[in-house]
Design an enzyme around this catalytic site. Structure first.
Site, PDB file in Angstrom:
ATOM      1  N   GLU A  45      43.743  26.838  37.362  1.00 51.30           N
ATOM      2  CA  GLU A  45      43.529  28.104  37.271  1.00 51.30           C
ATOM      3  C   GLU A  45      43.513  28.745  36.323  1.00 51.30           C
ATOM      4  O   GLU A  45      42.447  29.388  35.405  1.00 51.30           O
ATOM      5  CB  GLU A  45      44.565  28.969  38.128  1.00 51.30           C
ATOM      6  CG  GLU A  45      44.595  29.153  39.340  1.00 51.30           C
ATOM      7  CD  GLU A  45      46.168  30.082  40.320  1.00 51.30           C
ATOM      8  OE1 GLU A  45      45.159  31.029  41.175  1.00 51.30           O
ATOM      9  OE2 GLU A  45      47.059  29.750  40.032  1.00 51.30           O
TER      10      GLU A  45
ATOM     11  N   ARG B 188      45.125  43.655  38.019  1.00 49.11           N
ATOM     12  CA  ARG B 188      44.500  43.202  38.933  1.00 49.11           C
ATOM     13  C   ARG B 188      43.740  42.127  38.304  1.00 49.11           C
ATOM     14  O   ARG B 188      42.950  41.784  38.828  1.00 49.11           O
ATOM     15  CB  ARG B 188      43.725  44.143  39.490  1.00 49.11           C
ATOM     16  CG  ARG B 188      45.215  44.999  40.276  1.00 49.11           C
ATOM     17  CD  ARG B 188      44.472  46.436  41.039  1.00 49.11           C
ATOM     18  NE  ARG B 188      43.775  46.239  42.011  1.00 49.11           N
ATOM     19  CZ  ARG B 188      44.192  46.508  43.031  1.00 49.11           C
ATOM     20  NH1 ARG B 188      45.442  47.122  43.762  1.00 49.11           N
ATOM     21  NH2 ARG B 188      43.553  46.966  44.017  1.00 49.11           N
TER      22      ARG B 188
ATOM     23  N   ASN C 225      35.532  49.894  46.269  1.00 42.90           N
ATOM     24  CA  ASN C 225      36.038  48.586  45.699  1.00 42.90           C
ATOM     25  C   ASN C 225      35.942  48.123  47.243  1.00 42.90           C
ATOM     26  O   ASN C 225      36.147  48.688  48.508  1.00 42.90           O
ATOM     27  CB  ASN C 225      37.985  48.250  45.420  1.00 42.90           C
ATOM     28  CG  ASN C 225      38.514  47.748  46.122  1.00 42.90           C
ATOM     29  OD1 ASN C 225      39.943  47.791  45.955  1.00 42.90           O
ATOM     30  ND2 ASN C 225      37.293  46.475  45.692  1.00 42.90           N
ATOM     31  N   GLY C 226      35.358  46.416  47.568  1.00 43.36           N
ATOM     32  CA  GLY C 226      34.688  46.077  48.379  1.00 43.36           C
ATOM     33  C   GLY C 226      33.586  45.291  48.874  1.00 43.36           C
ATOM     34  O   GLY C 226      32.923  45.352  47.820  1.00 43.36           O
TER      35      GLY C 226
ATOM     36  N   CYS D 201      38.570  45.044  41.887  1.00 46.60           N
ATOM     37  CA  CYS D 201      38.355  46.344  41.732  1.00 46.60           C
ATOM     38  C   CYS D 201      39.897  47.849  41.275  1.00 46.60           C
ATOM     39  O   CYS D 201      40.705  47.135  42.433  1.00 46.60           O
ATOM     40  CB  CYS D 201      37.590  46.634  42.199  1.00 46.60           C
ATOM     41  SG  CYS D 201      35.829  46.390  42.283  1.00 46.60           S
TER      42      CYS D 201
ATOM     43  N   LYS E 175      48.250  25.248  39.773  1.00 50.77           N
ATOM     44  CA  LYS E 175      48.375  26.347  38.247  1.00 50.77           C
ATOM     45  C   LYS E 175      47.711  25.978  37.111  1.00 50.77           C
ATOM     46  O   LYS E 175      47.144  26.637  36.316  1.00 50.77           O
ATOM     47  CB  LYS E 175      50.155  25.961  38.343  1.00 50.77           C
ATOM     48  CG  LYS E 175      50.824  26.862  39.199  1.00 50.77           C
ATOM     49  CD  LYS E 175      50.382  28.917  38.663  1.00 50.77           C
ATOM     50  CE  LYS E 175      49.258  29.182  39.526  1.00 50.77           C
ATOM     51  NZ  LYS E 175      50.316  30.032  40.520  1.00 50.77           N
TER      52      LYS E 175
ATOM     53  N   LYS F 223      44.092  39.441  40.047  1.00 52.86           N
ATOM     54  CA  LYS F 223      44.941  39.384  40.894  1.00 52.86           C
ATOM     55  C   LYS F 223      45.200  39.898  42.469  1.00 52.86           C
ATOM     56  O   LYS F 223      44.129  39.853  43.342  1.00 52.86           O
ATOM     57  CB  LYS F 223      46.226  40.198  40.082  1.00 52.86           C
ATOM     58  CG  LYS F 223      47.567  40.084  40.530  1.00 52.86           C
ATOM     59  CD  LYS F 223      48.383  39.339  39.937  1.00 52.86           C
ATOM     60  CE  LYS F 223      49.405  38.578  40.320  1.00 52.86           C
ATOM     61  NZ  LYS F 223      49.533  37.075  40.388  1.00 52.86           N
TER      62      LYS F 223
ATOM     63  N   GLU G 143      50.619  23.273  44.905  1.00 50.14           N
ATOM     64  CA  GLU G 143      50.965  24.318  43.580  1.00 50.14           C
ATOM     65  C   GLU G 143      50.277  24.116  42.473  1.00 50.14           C
ATOM     66  O   GLU G 143      50.661  25.055  41.512  1.00 50.14           O
ATOM     67  CB  GLU G 143      52.576  24.853  44.104  1.00 50.14           C
ATOM     68  CG  GLU G 143      52.726  26.338  43.217  1.00 50.14           C
ATOM     69  CD  GLU G 143      52.253  27.211  43.174  1.00 50.14           C
ATOM     70  OE1 GLU G 143      50.818  27.120  44.076  1.00 50.14           O
ATOM     71  OE2 GLU G 143      52.307  28.598  42.389  1.00 50.14           O
TER      72      GLU G 143
ATOM     73  N   TRP H  37      35.420  44.293  39.477  1.00 44.71           N
ATOM     74  CA  TRP H  37      35.593  42.685  39.273  1.00 44.71           C
ATOM     75  C   TRP H  37      34.864  42.271  39.745  1.00 44.71           C
ATOM     76  O   TRP H  37      34.635  42.406  41.717  1.00 44.71           O
ATOM     77  CB  TRP H  37      37.509  41.900  39.872  1.00 44.71           C
ATOM     78  CG  TRP H  37      37.006  39.958  39.747  1.00 44.71           C
ATOM     79  CD1 TRP H  37      37.641  39.804  38.835  1.00 44.71           C
ATOM     80  CD2 TRP H  37      36.458  39.620  41.175  1.00 44.71           C
ATOM     81  NE1 TRP H  37      37.728  38.481  38.912  1.00 44.71           N
ATOM     82  CE2 TRP H  37      36.553  38.459  40.626  1.00 44.71           C
ATOM     83  CE3 TRP H  37      36.152  39.909  42.310  1.00 44.71           C
ATOM     84  CZ2 TRP H  37      36.539  37.414  41.753  1.00 44.71           C
ATOM     85  CZ3 TRP H  37      36.390  38.866  43.412  1.00 44.71           C
ATOM     86  CH2 TRP H  37      36.866  37.576  42.930  1.00 44.71           C
TER      87      TRP H  37
ATOM     88  N   HIS I 191      44.621   6.059  50.695  1.00 49.91           N
ATOM     89  CA  HIS I 191      43.033   6.219  50.843  1.00 49.91           C
ATOM     90  C   HIS I 191      41.751   7.059  50.398  1.00 49.91           C
ATOM     91  O   HIS I 191      40.750   7.141  51.182  1.00 49.91           O
ATOM     92  CB  HIS I 191      43.323   6.810  52.112  1.00 49.91           C
ATOM     93  CG  HIS I 191      44.599   6.279  53.127  1.00 49.91           C
ATOM     94  ND1 HIS I 191      44.091   5.223  53.944  1.00 49.91           N
ATOM     95  CD2 HIS I 191      45.726   6.229  53.518  1.00 49.91           C
ATOM     96  CE1 HIS I 191      44.767   4.848  55.187  1.00 49.91           C
ATOM     97  NE2 HIS I 191      46.271   5.598  54.167  1.00 49.91           N
TER      98      HIS I 191
END
Ligand code: HGA
Length: 621
Positions: free
Chosen positions: A501, A27, A110-111, A2, A498, A616, A494, A74, A517
């Site tokens: 995502e 964001r 926001n929150g 947000c 990527k 973001k 990573e 968001w 394993h």
């Protein structure tokens, strides 16, 4: 996440609010809205489309005013839909003599309000009608229920009932030239103008409007009027709130609306900016000295004998890489914890621990909370590796290494990751030196290798056409495995992150020795297995793991070093990196993995810069 913008001015502030939202668009958001005080009423426009559409709506509807608030949402509570988009208005109990429809209080948030169910039940019982599923709407009604002619007073009293995290901006139909802001656990800044004042989640939203910024502190409430503002802070240990002065800083924030130039997406641009970003991050470093991390660093480093790294997502993988460096080069025990886990678990604190937080934005809610948790346990030697010098994290930590990646717009982090690695390598060398594990010759060699990074990165980026050819194979897959060993296990993690995502392909990473394993059961001819295979001490072991994959028909996609003897064969595809990079190898080896994810996502036609469900700066828990 947000984004909030608010203003009290002597001119129509709608264009400034919209522009501010556009600067916060990076964001990530799913809906947006704006509300103003107009003709004695609250007016708003809300949309589940882009801010550009909101801009058209306000133009068509003639929404304008001297006072207003705006928001990109968001969703955390309630689906992304117009009725859940902010601003929310209070609707209720007969207070709205002037207009029962429009409500009296307008609010953005926001929150996450954790006690929203309890508050909603109470407010409903008192006649308030809810039109959304959000936790935010309860704050609007709560402020309304406490309003007695003074909005500042009502907000101060309302926040005393809230549990959770919030940054809010509020105005009231009955007080036309006033906006109130408050924060606890979510970012909010005050922008001081001439005859006008602003609120925003981030100084970047106010670029070009004002560079005079006050960073509000936890628990602050601010009253904005046309030519003045004041702030109250919460009292310590239950003491009453009181007025405070907060420093006004001159902040040269970038607009964030960086040009794409020749690139299709910000992510691609940011991948290709890495030589510059690393060069800037390391600029001016002539030698290894504690002062690279700020005043007083030598004393802090002398007082620690272990490292605890706290981070989330991609930053946790740079932390994991640093753990290998710290233990092998600086000979200091290092541990990495996911911030959202650490903050809630019982752990054994040691005051001689250096707490290292890693966050791109410096506003990551979980990492900030983990830092506070560590401090509350008596661990006060704190250092952050962060990309935003004005962020809450930099303000909260004793020491900082500011990466100079520049604004990162793509939600999937790339240049922030590699610059974090550069900062963490410097930290490793510094701790190695202060602990007597770095000779002058070793220092010179490492610095030489670091200075070579921009050139080395350019050569790796030139591999893009070969990676594009692989991405065509990957685009039709639904699963992928990534393998690495040692320093390159976090790089495999990573790479998998990527890919998932932005292309939505299910990808998992394993330390290659773990294959037998469990994950080997997944390997068939339909399973691409990406292997990060630099020519290091573990190469022979890794080659055996690769044989295990081939024996089950798995397709290997290997990123090998210049001098690694792994040849292409049936079912074995090899891209050879131009050199062997020694300890800095993770910074180079992650780049083709970024490119692989990027081009696979492009081939699948996903929204690369704004992947579904993600945002973001992760300013909520
Ligand atoms: N909980 C609110 C705000 C969410 C948020 O801050 N996202 O970053 C909502 O769901 O509307």
């Amino acid at each position: 996440m947000c984004g909030i913008v608010g203003a009290v001015s002597q001119r129509n502030i709608v264009p400034i609010l919209i522009q501010g939202l556009q600067r916060l668009e990076y964001r990530g958001y799913d809906s947006c809205g704006v509300a103003v005080h107009q003709g004695g009423e609250l007016r708003r426009a809300r949309s589940t489309s882009r801010v550009a559409e909101l801009n058209e709506m306000v133009a068509v509807d003639g929404v304008e005013g001297l006072v207003g608030i705006a928001h990109t949402r968001w969703a955390t509570h309630g689906v992304p839909a117009v009725h859940n988009a902010h601003p929310h208005f209070s609707h209720g109990t007969g207070h709205e003599a002037k207009s029962a429809k429009a409500g009296r209080i307008a609010l953005v948030h926001n929150g996450i309000i954790e006690n929203h169910d309890e508050l909603r039940a109470d407010l409903k019982a008192r006649g308030y009608a809810f039109t959304s599923q959000t936790d935010t709407e309860v704050i609007a009604h709560l402020v309304d229920s406490l309003y007695d002619g003074d909005l500042f007073d009502a907000v101060e009293r309302a926040i005393a009932h809230l549990k959770g995290a919030y940054a809010i901006a509020v105005f009231c139909r009955d007080e036309p030239l006033r906006v109130i802001g408050a924060r606890e656990g979510s970012p909010l800044v005050l922008g001081v103008g001439v005859g006008e004042n602003f609120l925003a989640s981030d100084a970047m939203a106010l670029a070009g409007v004002t560079d005079q910024i006050v960073y509000l502190e936890e628990g602050d409430v601010v009253d904005l009027q046309q030519g003045k503002y004041w702030i109250t802070a919460k009292g310590e240990d239950g003491a009453a709130r009181s007025r405070v002065e907060r420093p006004v800083k001159t902040v040269h924030a970038h607009s964030g609306a960086a040009e794409l130039g020749p690139y299709r997406h910000y992510m691609q641009k940011e991948i290709f900016e890495q030589p510059r970003a690393i060069g800037d991050t390391l600029e001016g470093i002539e030698g290894i000295t504690p002062e690279l991390f700020g005043d007083g660093a030598a004393e802090v480093f002398a007082n620690v004998d272990k490292v605890l790294i706290l981070a989330c997502g991609t930053s946790s993988y740079s932390g994991m890489t640093a753990k290998y460096w710290l233990e092998s080069i600086a000979k200091i025990p290092a541990q990495v914890e996911i911030a959202s886990e650490y903050r809630y678990r019982d752990s054994v604190p040691d005051p001689r621990t250096l707490i290292v937080t890693i966050t791109q934005s410096g506003e990551t809610a979980d990492t900030l909370a983990a830092l506070k948790h560590a401090r509350s346990l008596g661990m006060t030697n704190t250092l952050t590796v962060c990309n935003v010098s004005t962020s809450a994290m930099v303000r909260e930590c004793k020491l900082a290494y500011i990466t100079r990646a520049g604004a990162e717009i793509g939600v999937a982090s790339t240049k922030a990751f590699t610059t974090q690695l550069a900062g963490l390598f410097l930290l490793t060398l510094t701790l190695a030196k202060t602990r007597g594990h770095l000779s002058a010759e070793q220092e010179a060699d490492h610095l030489k290798a670091m200075r070579h990074l921009p050139v080395a990165l350019q050569a790796v980026l030139a591999l893009e056409p070969q990676v594009i050819a692989w991405a065509e194979d990957f685009a039709s897959k639904e699963n992928a495995l990534f393998l690495g060993r040692g320093l390159h296990y976090p790089i495999a993690l990573e790479g998998a992150l990527k890919l998932k995502e932005i292309s939505y392909i299910h990808a998992e990473a394993y330390p290659a020795g773990e294959l037998k394993h469990g994950p080997l059961a997944l390997v068939t001819s339909a399973m691409p297995v990406v292997t990060v295979a630099p020519n290091d001490a573990l190469l022979e072991k890794l080659k055996s793991n690769m044989q295990e994959v081939r024996a089950r028909g798995g397709q290997l996609y290997v990123f090998a070093d210049g001098d690694t003897r792994i040849e292409s064969d049936s079912g074995v595809h090899v891209i050879r990196m131009p050199e062997h990079y020694g300890a800095l190898s993770p910074i180079l080896h992650v780049v083709p993995l970024q490119l692989l994810a990027y081009h696979t996502a492009c081939a699948r036609g996903t929204d690369v810069d704004k992947p579904r469900n993600l945002a973001k700066s992760v300013t909520v828990e």
